[in-house]
Scaffold this motif. Structure first.
Motif, PDB file in Angstrom:
ATOM      1  N   ALA A   1       7.330   8.806 -10.745  1.00 23.16           N
ATOM      2  CA  ALA A   1       6.260   7.464 -10.872  1.00 23.16           C
ATOM      3  C   ALA A   1       5.940   7.552  -9.303  1.00 23.16           C
ATOM      4  O   ALA A   1       5.385   7.361  -8.757  1.00 23.16           O
ATOM      5  CB  ALA A   1       7.336   6.684 -11.023  1.00 23.16           C
ATOM      6  N   ALA A   2       6.396   8.901  -8.389  1.00 25.66           N
ATOM      7  CA  ALA A   2       5.478   8.966  -7.335  1.00 25.66           C
ATOM      8  C   ALA A   2       4.647   9.611  -6.791  1.00 25.66           C
ATOM      9  O   ALA A   2       4.077  10.171  -8.022  1.00 25.66           O
ATOM     10  CB  ALA A   2       6.791   9.661  -6.391  1.00 25.66           C
ATOM     11  N   ASP A   3       3.691   9.468  -5.537  1.00 24.91           N
ATOM     12  CA  ASP A   3       2.781  10.471  -5.587  1.00 24.91           C
ATOM     13  C   ASP A   3       3.172  11.467  -5.000  1.00 24.91           C
ATOM     14  O   ASP A   3       2.633  12.821  -5.095  1.00 24.91           O
ATOM     15  CB  ASP A   3       1.615   9.527  -4.121  1.00 24.91           C
ATOM     16  CG  ASP A   3       1.267   7.882  -5.710  1.00 24.91           C
ATOM     17  OD1 ASP A   3       0.350   8.164  -6.560  1.00 24.91           O
ATOM     18  OD2 ASP A   3       1.917   6.887  -5.885  1.00 24.91           O
ATOM     19  N   TYR A   4       4.085  11.631  -3.816  1.00 22.70           N
ATOM     20  CA  TYR A   4       5.044  12.433  -2.959  1.00 22.70           C
ATOM     21  C   TYR A   4       6.220  12.283  -3.109  1.00 22.70           C
ATOM     22  O   TYR A   4       7.111  11.128  -3.125  1.00 22.70           O
ATOM     23  CB  TYR A   4       4.433  12.303  -1.909  1.00 22.70           C
ATOM     24  CG  TYR A   4       2.579  12.008  -1.355  1.00 22.70           C
ATOM     25  CD1 TYR A   4       2.048  13.206  -1.550  1.00 22.70           C
ATOM     26  CD2 TYR A   4       2.054  10.980  -1.360  1.00 22.70           C
ATOM     27  CE1 TYR A   4       0.595  13.193  -0.959  1.00 22.70           C
ATOM     28  CE2 TYR A   4       0.190  10.536  -1.104  1.00 22.70           C
ATOM     29  CZ  TYR A   4      -0.208  12.321  -1.352  1.00 22.70           C
ATOM     30  OH  TYR A   4      -1.298  11.893  -0.863  1.00 22.70           O
ATOM     31  N   GLY A   5       6.508  13.428  -2.789  1.00 20.95           N
ATOM     32  CA  GLY A   5       8.042  13.673  -3.250  1.00 20.95           C
ATOM     33  C   GLY A   5       8.881  14.109  -1.762  1.00 20.95           C
ATOM     34  O   GLY A   5       8.334  15.670  -1.434  1.00 20.95           O
ATOM     35  N   VAL A   6       9.646  14.686  -2.189  1.00 27.77           N
ATOM     36  CA  VAL A   6      11.009  15.197  -1.014  1.00 27.77           C
ATOM     37  C   VAL A   6      11.925  15.226  -1.284  1.00 27.77           C
ATOM     38  O   VAL A   6      12.709  14.649  -0.994  1.00 27.77           O
ATOM     39  CB  VAL A   6      10.688  14.802   0.764  1.00 27.77           C
ATOM     40  CG1 VAL A   6      11.649  15.095   1.700  1.00 27.77           C
ATOM     41  CG2 VAL A   6       9.450  13.875   1.476  1.00 27.77           C
ATOM     42  N   CYS A   7      12.556  16.739  -1.920  1.00 23.39           N
ATOM     43  CA  CYS A   7      13.945  16.846  -2.123  1.00 23.39           C
ATOM     44  C   CYS A   7      14.654  17.721  -1.005  1.00 23.39           C
ATOM     45  O   CYS A   7      14.401  18.363  -0.728  1.00 23.39           O
ATOM     46  CB  CYS A   7      13.488  18.114  -3.159  1.00 23.39           C
ATOM     47  SG  CYS A   7      15.031  18.182  -4.208  1.00 23.39           S
ATOM     48  N   ASN A  42       0.899  -1.282  -0.254  1.00 24.66           N
ATOM     49  CA  ASN A  42       0.431   0.713  -0.154  1.00 24.66           C
ATOM     50  C   ASN A  42       0.954   0.909  -0.187  1.00 24.66           C
ATOM     51  O   ASN A  42       0.612   2.352  -0.651  1.00 24.66           O
ATOM     52  CB  ASN A  42      -1.395   0.012   1.476  1.00 24.66           C
ATOM     53  CG  ASN A  42      -1.630  -1.170   1.273  1.00 24.66           C
ATOM     54  OD1 ASN A  42      -2.104  -1.078  -0.035  1.00 24.66           O
ATOM     55  ND2 ASN A  42      -2.248  -1.527   2.073  1.00 24.66           N
ATOM     56  N   LEU A  43       1.895   1.297   0.581  1.00 21.78           N
ATOM     57  CA  LEU A  43       2.659   2.503   0.855  1.00 21.78           C
ATOM     58  C   LEU A  43       4.128   1.374   0.694  1.00 21.78           C
ATOM     59  O   LEU A  43       4.932   0.844   1.107  1.00 21.78           O
ATOM     60  CB  LEU A  43       3.095   2.872   1.697  1.00 21.78           C
ATOM     61  CG  LEU A  43       3.424   3.987   2.710  1.00 21.78           C
ATOM     62  CD1 LEU A  43       3.862   5.416   1.498  1.00 21.78           C
ATOM     63  CD2 LEU A  43       3.671   4.202   4.071  1.00 21.78           C
ATOM     64  N   PHE A  98      11.041  10.485  -8.906  1.00 20.46           N
ATOM     65  CA  PHE A  98      10.027  11.592  -8.653  1.00 20.46           C
ATOM     66  C   PHE A  98       8.943  11.655 -10.059  1.00 20.46           C
ATOM     67  O   PHE A  98       7.682  11.630  -8.727  1.00 20.46           O
ATOM     68  CB  PHE A  98      10.455  13.030  -8.758  1.00 20.46           C
ATOM     69  CG  PHE A  98      11.084  13.362  -7.525  1.00 20.46           C
ATOM     70  CD1 PHE A  98      10.544  13.243  -5.982  1.00 20.46           C
ATOM     71  CD2 PHE A  98      11.794  13.200  -7.656  1.00 20.46           C
ATOM     72  CE1 PHE A  98      11.159  13.369  -5.403  1.00 20.46           C
ATOM     73  CE2 PHE A  98      13.434  14.302  -6.133  1.00 20.46           C
ATOM     74  CZ  PHE A  98      12.784  13.755  -5.149  1.00 20.46           C
ATOM     75  N   SER A 107       2.795  -0.689  -6.411  1.00 16.78           N
ATOM     76  CA  SER A 107       2.408   0.153  -4.869  1.00 16.78           C
ATOM     77  C   SER A 107       1.442   1.113  -5.467  1.00 16.78           C
ATOM     78  O   SER A 107       1.890   1.273  -6.211  1.00 16.78           O
ATOM     79  CB  SER A 107       4.045   0.974  -4.241  1.00 16.78           C
ATOM     80  OG  SER A 107       5.083  -0.555  -4.867  1.00 16.78           O
ATOM     81  N   LYS A 108       0.770   0.934  -4.213  1.00 19.19           N
ATOM     82  CA  LYS A 108      -0.239   1.998  -4.209  1.00 19.19           C
ATOM     83  C   LYS A 108       0.206   3.295  -4.517  1.00 19.19           C
ATOM     84  O   LYS A 108      -0.591   3.826  -4.894  1.00 19.19           O
ATOM     85  CB  LYS A 108      -1.591   1.569  -3.105  1.00 19.19           C
ATOM     86  CG  LYS A 108      -2.654   0.425  -3.691  1.00 19.19           C
ATOM     87  CD  LYS A 108      -3.517   0.045  -3.074  1.00 19.19           C
ATOM     88  CE  LYS A 108      -3.642  -1.229  -2.812  1.00 19.19           C
ATOM     89  NZ  LYS A 108      -2.939  -2.247  -2.650  1.00 19.19           N
ATOM     90  N   VAL A 109       1.057   3.355  -3.104  1.00 23.39           N
ATOM     91  CA  VAL A 109       1.391   5.311  -2.650  1.00 23.39           C
ATOM     92  C   VAL A 109       2.707   5.262  -3.212  1.00 23.39           C
ATOM     93  O   VAL A 109       3.270   4.274  -2.279  1.00 23.39           O
ATOM     94  CB  VAL A 109       0.705   5.725  -1.325  1.00 23.39           C
ATOM     95  CG1 VAL A 109       0.796   6.404  -1.724  1.00 23.39           C
ATOM     96  CG2 VAL A 109      -0.089   6.093  -1.879  1.00 23.39           C
ATOM     97  N   ILE A 110       3.076   6.058  -3.577  1.00 24.29           N
ATOM     98  CA  ILE A 110       4.826   5.857  -3.886  1.00 24.29           C
ATOM     99  C   ILE A 110       5.599   7.363  -3.556  1.00 24.29           C
ATOM    100  O   ILE A 110       5.414   8.328  -3.572  1.00 24.29           O
ATOM    101  CB  ILE A 110       5.481   5.667  -5.015  1.00 24.29           C
ATOM    102  CG1 ILE A 110       4.994   4.182  -5.554  1.00 24.29           C
ATOM    103  CG2 ILE A 110       7.394   5.169  -5.503  1.00 24.29           C
ATOM    104  CD1 ILE A 110       5.371   4.030  -6.750  1.00 24.29           C
ATOM    105  N   VAL A 111       5.883   7.453  -2.018  1.00 24.38           N
ATOM    106  CA  VAL A 111       6.873   8.304  -1.362  1.00 24.38           C
ATOM    107  C   VAL A 111       8.459   7.956  -1.858  1.00 24.38           C
ATOM    108  O   VAL A 111       8.961   7.165  -1.848  1.00 24.38           O
ATOM    109  CB  VAL A 111       6.522   8.289   0.419  1.00 24.38           C
ATOM    110  CG1 VAL A 111       7.500   9.932   0.595  1.00 24.38           C
ATOM    111  CG2 VAL A 111       5.814   8.257   0.291  1.00 24.38           C
TER     112      VAL A 111
END
Lengths: 246, 319
Positions: free
Chosen positions: B292-298, B255-256, B290, B275-279
């Motif tokens: 392919a991600a749902d949420y990104g942190v640079c 899921n994550l 980034f 994966s359902k959600v990618i960080v």
């Protein structure tokens, strides 16, 4: 010992995925094709190592049209002694397995290797089908195999670990990472491959009721939502309230 | 009639057995037929499968069946399928499912569709949906055959427990095994294996060295997540081979998925893009992951990851 290695042709990992004919067929136009990596890097190379230490012969087999011949030539360049191409479209796993089993019955092999799955249809079926058709044991996802005098010790990858198995030849094995290390064909191998036999044989009858009605591409993910690196509480909030996964 | 092969581990039904049962009973209802289950080997509570819509379970309980064997399991499942007249045999696409699926279909003279992630009924016919090209597309299959064997990738469909117990029919005869001998089994204990994990924390070369993995373990611990790594990290021996996710390693669908210091090569994405959600946490704003991600942190992972762990701790304390 005589080993049969089943090799598939697949689009390169980096090839674009698109479809034609009412989304019923993969678009091969302009695509780069390779030997399925699990077949080449692990199954074929381990077969070569076993031949080098025990003698015998390595045969590679593919089911497909003449445009698959470069894949078989590459297998010969890596070191296989001869190649067989069953001249037919590889419609589904059962059709392919039936061709391989029919050839194996007529020719008798101590071991049959294939890759753990192909990187296009990811089915992981041909090995277990060939094993059942020949009434032999099948070891899926083998990541290590030692062999002495007709007896093999094989590691099978299972969820969260491995299972170590002992069995006698003949059997069928599907190769996973760890079974061998990739070999790059050298110039001598490539030259010799041109003189090695590549026999084309007709297919045997084998049908199924399966049809692909359509392919579809996954829904667009939408763009990534960037979060301030100094505000991880915000990321946790988004995962909880928006994505609802924690 | 639909027959579900319900897997066990350490004498308990596995989560994917419940997932499969829920899906099978839903499809059976739409086809006005029945779904039953088969449990092979020791199992404490086979009746529990009733909470997922299965009314009857056949429990083959004999010590000859406690460890997987492809001949013995084939003979039990096919014997029962013939007896009850199963039109569809459903398995999970697990280590056992991968060893059995093709074999069962050949023996049962059935069509075979492996590694599906969904089933539906349209005008009285079953449609099978299967991820292909390592998750970059989906194929919709149908079959005109009388019999089908199909396997479902674990963690594909959502389900929940209901009420009731299944009727249990015990069968205790010994079954002949193949000549394959199991010498030993080495399985990591304590964490959920990667193919079954719902939460995964994964790290790559950006970690700079194996001595820095403490912050990854702490984040995984607070989440109750399983740890994973990228190929270069397992190839250089920073992390064990069984943690490698990606095309040549293990394919996962949690899921994550939290990816730390992994650039996101296409071969890595092939193993994780279901994966359902990618960080994604990466200091390089141009990292392909980034996209392919749902949420990104640079940002610098050595600062971001401990902050994320602290934020999860606060969240856990409040919820």
């Amino acid at each position: 010992m005589n080993i049969l290695v089943c090799v598939s042709k697949t689009p390169d990992t980096t090839a674009k995925v698109d479809f034609i004919g009412d989304a019923k067929k993969y678009n091969e136009e302009g695509k780069q094709f390779i030997m399925n990596p699990y077949d080449e890097w692990y199954a074929l190379v381990r077969a070569m190592e076993l031949k080098e230490s025990n003698g015998g012969e390595v045969t590679i087999i593919n089911v497909g049209p003449a445009s698959n011949d470069p894949i078989l030539r590459k297998g010969l360049a890596i070191g296989a002694d001869k190649a067989i191409r069953v001249d037919a479209e590889d419609t589904d796993a059962f059709f392919v397995a039936s061709q391989i089993a029919a050839y194996a019955v007529d020719n008798g092999f101590d071991l049959i290797f294939c890759g753990k799955e192909t990187i296009d249809y990811n089915g992981s079926l041909v090995g277990s089908m060939v094993a059942e058709l020949l009434n032999q044991p099948f070891i899926s996802y083998a990541s290590k195999m030692e062999y002495t005098d007709g007896t093999a010790i094989v590691n099978r990858d299972i969820e969260g670990g491995i299972e170590v198995l002992k069995l006698k030849t003949p059997f069928v094995l599907s190769a996973a990472k760890g079974l061998a290390e990739q070999r790059i064909p050298n110039m001598r191998g490539i030259m010799m491959a041109k003189r090695k036999p590549l026999d084309v044989i007709p297919a045997v009858d084998a049908g199924s009721g399966l049809s692909i009605e359509k392919f579809e591409l996954p829904a667009d993910k939408g763009s990534v939502k960037m979060v301030d690196p100094n505000d991880m509480d915000e990321l946790v909030r988004l995962l909880h309230e928006e994505a609802k996964i924690i | 009639m639909i027959l579900v092969f319900a897997e066990t581990k350490d004498g308990k039904l596995k989560k994917n057995a419940f997932e499969l049962s829920s899906l099978a009973s839903k499809i059976a209802a739409e086809l006005s037929t029945q779904a039953v289950a088969v449990v092979v080997g020791a199992c404490d509570q086979p009746q529990e499968i009733g909470k997922y819509g299965i009314s009857k379970v056949f429990h083959y309980d004999n010590s000859s069946l406690n460890d997987f064997d492809d001949y013995a399991y084939r003979d039990v499942i096919i014997g029962l399928a013939e007896e009850i007249g199963a039109h569809l045999i459903l398995l999970s696409h697990t280590a056992i499912g991968k060893a059995l699926c093709g074999r069962l279909s050949v023996r049962y003279k059935a069509d075979c569709i492996s590694a599906i992630n969904g089933l539906s009924v349209e005008s009285g016919q079953i449609k099978y949906i299967k991820p292909v090209f390592s998750g970059k597309a989906f194929a919709h299959y149908s079959s005109s055959a009388e019999r089908v064997v199909a396997s479902l990738i674990p963690n594909s469909v959502s389900f929940s427990a209901g009420e009731g117990n299944a009727e249990v029919e015990n069968r205790s005869d010994a079954v002949e095994r193949s000549a394959v001998e199991i010498i030993k089994r080495d399985v990591i204990s304590g964490t959920v294996p990667l193919p079954e994990a719902e939460l995964v924390v994964s790290a790559g070369r950006g970690m700079k060295g194996p001595e820095n993995w403490g912050i990854v373990d702490e984040l995984a611990d607070i989440l109750g997540a399983t740890t994973a790594c990228s190929r270069p990290v397992s190839d250089t021996g920073w992390r064990p081979h069984h943690e490698h996710v990606g095309q040549t390693g293990i394919a996962i669908r949690p899921n994550l998925y939290i990816a730390i210091g992994i650039s996101g090569a296409i071969q890595h994405l092939a193993g994780v893009n279901n994966s359902k959600v990618i960080v994604v946490i990466n200091k390089d704003a141009e990292a392909p992951f980034f996209k392919a991600a749902d949420y990104g942190v640079c940002g610098d992972l050595f600062e971001v990851v401990p902050k994320l762990t602290e934020a999860f701790k606060r969240f856990k304390a409040e919820n």
